[in-house]
Design a protein around this motif. Structure first.
Motif: not given
Ligand code: ADP
Length: 454
Positions: A139, A141, A216-217, A264, A268, A348
């Protein structure tokens, strides 16, 4: 969220006349949206299956030149076609353009329908797949920094890019009053992108006059890259609609802070944060240590993908919050890699090297490849650096020029193994061409320095 977000809804909205135009786009080497505007009826009837484009679009530069030296295409093979295959999961409205939706495409070989290896989306998908083989998901960003100017792009170009006037008169880092004055542009950017389905977090003023940041998430890596490309495009269009220019050039003035795109990153496993282990220092799992060790060890190899132009390297200046060293630190903004979210599930790593001109697919793919290599080779993470990393003589430097980064890219056995020789050769050629073009130019600086005094 505004509709449509799927093919059936698009079809209904085309039938009712709410949508009349579909932008069918792919992302080029420079991270730009390229493609065609379809009449929506044609798109939902036939073109949703595939359309075509000239294959020079993945072998050109910012000015659409046709450089020689690419194995994939050229005058020697007559510049044939690629297939643009719409990924219907990416259908979205573009609320700042009336009656318009868009879809992103994968780029495929015209004859075999296999993905084109050097297409940015294919490059990222390949690394995501490698990660999946380890049972992991990334994941990411990517922050978008840019400058707003008072005039339009056309006015600025006609003025030979001189007399550039940022939209504000002073450093506006976290500044609410100054950024209130910019809400005429920034509010539609946030709201239109949110309505287009991007999980917008916030915008803020940045550490220079006229400088902005959009956050942005964090999302799965492919979504993150799609969001970044769409957001960058939207920012330019919406600024243009409001009579202003937005630029993502990393360093537009020698005395001004540059624009970056920090990335970032977290991994997971089965929906759980695989970077978090509360029993370990900083809450960093062993896996995270190996991933970061790979990121750091191979940063010189992949820095081209974070800084692809001559101008990108002008940003790496001491004391400007842009890093110069490939080391890590805990919540310290002078290092190339910053540990964020210490001792929480949000732990992170933020890579601070990339400029606002990076292509998010290539940047994320290169960093995933480095992280995977760190995991596979069980690399040990060196200790964190502390204090002002700019003056740490022990810390390794980021390659300081495009020329240096081209050499590390060309010679990278690790990237050749992870991405393939064809991909590395393709982007090495792009880097060389960029340098060749620059070397041909006689700059204003040379003339002013030497005309009389040389
Ligand atoms: P800061 O205030 O230091 O900029 P934020 O909390 O705003 O930090 O986060 C910066 C970016 O990091 C945001 O885009 C956010 O979505 C992203 N982020 C947060 N948690 C994670 C995570 N676990 N993995 C990747 N990115 C994350």
């Amino acid at each position: 969220m505004t509709k449509p977000h799927d093919f059936e809804t698009l079809r209904t909205m085309v039938a009712s006349g709410e949508i009349d135009t579909v932008l069918v786009c792919f992302v080029d080497m420079q991270g730009r949206l390229m493609g065609k505007r379809f009449h929506a009826v044609n798109f939902v009837e036939t073109s949703f299956k595939e359309t075509h484009c000239c294959n020079y679009l993945l072998a050109t530069d910012l000015e659409m030149a046709t450089p020689s030296g690419y194995a994939s295409t050229g005058w020697q093979s007559g510049y044939g076609d690629y297939v643009m295959a719409p990924d219907l999961t990416t259908i979205r409205p573009l609320p700042w353009l009336e009656g318009t939706a868009m879809v992103l495409c994968d780029v495929l070989d015209h004859h075999t329908h296999e993905p084109i290896p050097h297409s940015p989306r294919a490059i990222l998908k390949k690394q995501i797949k490698r990660l999946e083989a380890h049972g992991l998901e990334a994941k990411m960003a990517t922050e978008l920094e840019f400058f707003l100017f008072t005039k339009t792009l056309d006015e600025i170009r006609k003025d030979d890019f001189r007399n550039l006037e940022p939209i504000s008169g002073y450093n506006q880092d976290y500044h609410i009053f100054q950024t209130t004055k910019e809400e005429g542009v920034m509010r539609p950017i946030r709201n239109h992108l949110f309505a287009a389905g991007l999980p917008i977090e916030n915008t803020k003023g940045e550490a220079e006059a006229g400088q902005e940041e959009l956050n942005i998430r964090y999302s799965p890596a492919l979504d993150c890259a799609d969001y970044h490309s769409i957001a960058k495009h939207a920012i330019k269009e919406i600024a243009w609609q409001h009579g202003h220019a937005a630029t993502f050039l990393p360093k537009w003035h020698k005395d001004r802070v540059g624009s970056s795109s920090h990335v970032h990153q977290s991994l997971w496993k089965n929906g759980e944060a695989a970077f978090f282990d509360k029993s370990q220092p900083h809450g960093m799992s062993k896996l995270m240590g190996h991933y970061m060790a790979g990121l750091i060890k191979y940063a010189p190899d992949y820095v081209y993908f974070l800084a692809p132009y001559v101008n990108s390297y002008k940003r790496f200046a001491k004391g400007t919050f842009a890093p110069t060293k490939t080391v890590w630190s805990v919540d310290n903004r002078t290092a190339g890699f910053r540990l964020c979210g210490e001792n929480t599930k949000g732990v992170r790593v933020e890579c601070r090297i990339g400029g606002s001109d990076l292509n998010p697919y290539l940047a994320q793919a290169a960093m995933l490849a480095a992280g995977i290599k760190g995991i596979e080779d069980v690399l040990a993470l060196p200790p964190a650096t502390t204090g002002d990393v700019y003056v740490d003589a022990q810390a390794a430097d980021i390659p300081q020029t495009l020329r240096a980064a081209t050499i590390t890219l060309r010679n990278s056995a690790f990237l050749r193994e992870a991405m393939g020789d064809d991909v590395v050769n393709h982007y090495t050629r792009a880097a060389e061409w960029e340098q060749e073009e620059f070397d041909r130019v006689v700059t204003d600086w040379e003339i002013a320095r030497g005309f009389e005094r040389a």
